[in-house]
Design a protein around this motif. Structure first.
Motif, PDB file in Angstrom:
ATOM      1  N   TYR A 105       0.837  -1.192   0.000  1.00 32.97           N
ATOM      2  CA  TYR A 105       0.000   0.000   0.000  1.00 32.97           C
ATOM      3  C   TYR A 105       0.872   1.242   0.000  1.00 32.97           C
ATOM      4  N   GLN A 122       0.216   5.455   0.998  1.00 36.58           N
ATOM      5  CA  GLN A 122      -0.754   6.396   1.552  1.00 36.58           C
ATOM      6  C   GLN A 122      -0.261   7.826   1.355  1.00 36.58           C
ATOM      7  N   LEU A 178      -5.492   6.127   0.394  1.00 37.54           N
ATOM      8  CA  LEU A 178      -4.676   4.921   0.374  1.00 37.54           C
ATOM      9  C   LEU A 178      -4.859   4.260  -0.980  1.00 37.54           C
ATOM     10  N   ARG A 182      -3.728   0.643  -3.202  1.00 36.36           N
ATOM     11  CA  ARG A 182      -3.121  -0.688  -3.138  1.00 36.36           C
ATOM     12  C   ARG A 182      -2.187  -0.902  -4.323  1.00 36.36           C
ATOM     13  N   VAL A 203       3.402   1.437   3.378  1.00 30.97           N
ATOM     14  CA  VAL A 203       3.023   0.440   4.371  1.00 30.97           C
ATOM     15  C   VAL A 203       3.816  -0.822   4.073  1.00 30.97           C
ATOM     16  N   VAL A 204       4.872  -1.014   4.814  1.00 31.02           N
ATOM     17  CA  VAL A 204       5.651  -2.249   4.732  1.00 31.02           C
ATOM     18  C   VAL A 204       5.393  -2.981   6.057  1.00 31.02           C
ATOM     19  N   ASP A 205       6.379  -3.443   6.742  1.00 32.63           N
ATOM     20  CA  ASP A 205       6.107  -4.015   8.063  1.00 32.63           C
ATOM     21  C   ASP A 205       5.890  -2.909   9.088  1.00 32.63           C
ATOM     22  N   LYS A 206       6.096  -1.695   8.675  1.00 36.56           N
ATOM     23  CA  LYS A 206       5.914  -0.510   9.509  1.00 36.56           C
ATOM     24  C   LYS A 206       5.462   0.608   8.581  1.00 36.56           C
ATOM     25  N   LEU A 207       5.224   1.761   9.109  1.00 41.81           N
ATOM     26  CA  LEU A 207       4.738   2.885   8.311  1.00 41.81           C
ATOM     27  C   LEU A 207       5.880   3.890   8.167  1.00 41.81           C
ATOM     28  N   ILE A 208       6.370   4.051   6.943  1.00 40.58           N
ATOM     29  CA  ILE A 208       7.527   4.910   6.680  1.00 40.58           C
ATOM     30  C   ILE A 208       7.087   6.095   5.828  1.00 40.58           C
ATOM     31  N   PHE A 209       7.509   7.296   6.237  1.00 40.87           N
ATOM     32  CA  PHE A 209       7.085   8.504   5.539  1.00 40.87           C
ATOM     33  C   PHE A 209       8.172   9.044   4.629  1.00 40.87           C
ATOM     34  N   GLY A 210       7.719   9.699   3.574  1.00 44.28           N
ATOM     35  CA  GLY A 210       8.608  10.419   2.694  1.00 44.28           C
ATOM     36  C   GLY A 210       9.003  11.753   3.292  1.00 44.28           C
ATOM     37  N   TYR A 255       7.195   8.888  16.235  1.00 43.64           N
ATOM     38  CA  TYR A 255       7.996   9.581  15.245  1.00 43.64           C
ATOM     39  C   TYR A 255       8.614  10.816  15.887  1.00 43.64           C
ATOM     40  N   TYR A 306       3.705  -3.845  17.485  1.00 40.05           N
ATOM     41  CA  TYR A 306       2.637  -4.584  16.819  1.00 40.05           C
ATOM     42  C   TYR A 306       1.507  -4.949  17.779  1.00 40.05           C
TER      43      TYR A 306
END
Lengths: 109, 116
Positions: free
Chosen positions: A32, A34, A49, A51, A93-100, B35, B50
């Motif tokens: 995903y 977002q 969001l 997919r 959305v990988v194993d966590k939420l990472i922002f640009g 964050y 998690y």
């Protein structure tokens, strides 16, 4: 290294025009992607969001595209308004939420 | 309005003090995140969880620690604050799962920390 890059320069556009923001990523295969809006001094607010198997998503004046081959998402705001002025963030959305890194949009009358 | 709360909103504290930033959510979300963000700069993930008894370090090295003893609570602790810790700290939560909208993250208002 793993990166999510957005236009580092602020985007200044005239009211009524379409704003297009870019999000490029490397070394991820997200299920995903977002987009969020962040106003100064506040936390980000979720907008859309999309997919990995969707090419395009729309919500009112917003449109997002997702090209997993190019590893790129484009975020469009049509008929932009001064109230759209904010920083826009893409997130994977990988194993966590990472922002640009975020792009600051300024819409002037 | 998101049901995720951070306290305090603002904190000015002296070097060497121990501090805990509170984050609570009432949405029953499994995933929670911390964050760090400097003004005008990008969001850096420093910790995430998690679920209960699960904590992981994020991409940005941080001297802080977190705990997740209850689903709704995810506090962040600095054992000895330093001026380099001055920043805004944002907490977020999201549901687990892969359905549309299921991974939307909700953010708290943030804590602006100043260490003098």
């Amino acid at each position: 290294s793993q990166k999510i890059e957005q236009n580092s320069e602020a985007l200044n556009i005239q009211e009524g025009k379409t704003a297009t923001l870019t999000c490029n990523y490397t070394n991820y295969s997200p299920a995903y992607l977002q987009w969020y809006r962040q106003d100064p001094g506040r936390g980000p607010v979720f907008l859309l969001l999309i997919r990995e198997n969707e090419k395009e998503k729309r919500k009112e004046r917003l449109k997002v595209t997702f090209d997993t081959t190019l590893k790129q998402s484009l975020f469009h705001i049509t008929a932009s308004q001064p109230a759209d002025s904010a920083t826009y963030l893409c997130a994977l959305v990988v194993d966590k939420l990472i922002f640009g890194t975020g792009t600051r949009l300024q819409v002037f009358p | 309005e998101a049901d995720i709360y951070q306290t305090p909103r603002y904190l000015v504290i002296g070097t060497g003090k121990k501090i805990t930033l509170e984050c609570s959510q009432t949405m029953g979300h499994d995933k929670m995140y911390w964050y760090q963000q400097d003004p005008g700069m990008e969001l850096h993930l420093i910790h995430y969880s998690y679920g209960v008894n699960s904590t992981e370090k994020g991409d940005l090295s941080s001297e802080s620690t977190v705990s997740r003893i209850r689903t709704e609570h995810f506090p962040l602790t600095l054992e000895s604050a330093r001026p380099s810790h001055t920043s805004q700290y944002l907490c977020a939560s999201s549901e687990s799962g892969t359905w549309v909208g299921g991974t939307e993250a909700f953010f708290g208002q943030g804590t602006r920390l100043t260490v003098v």
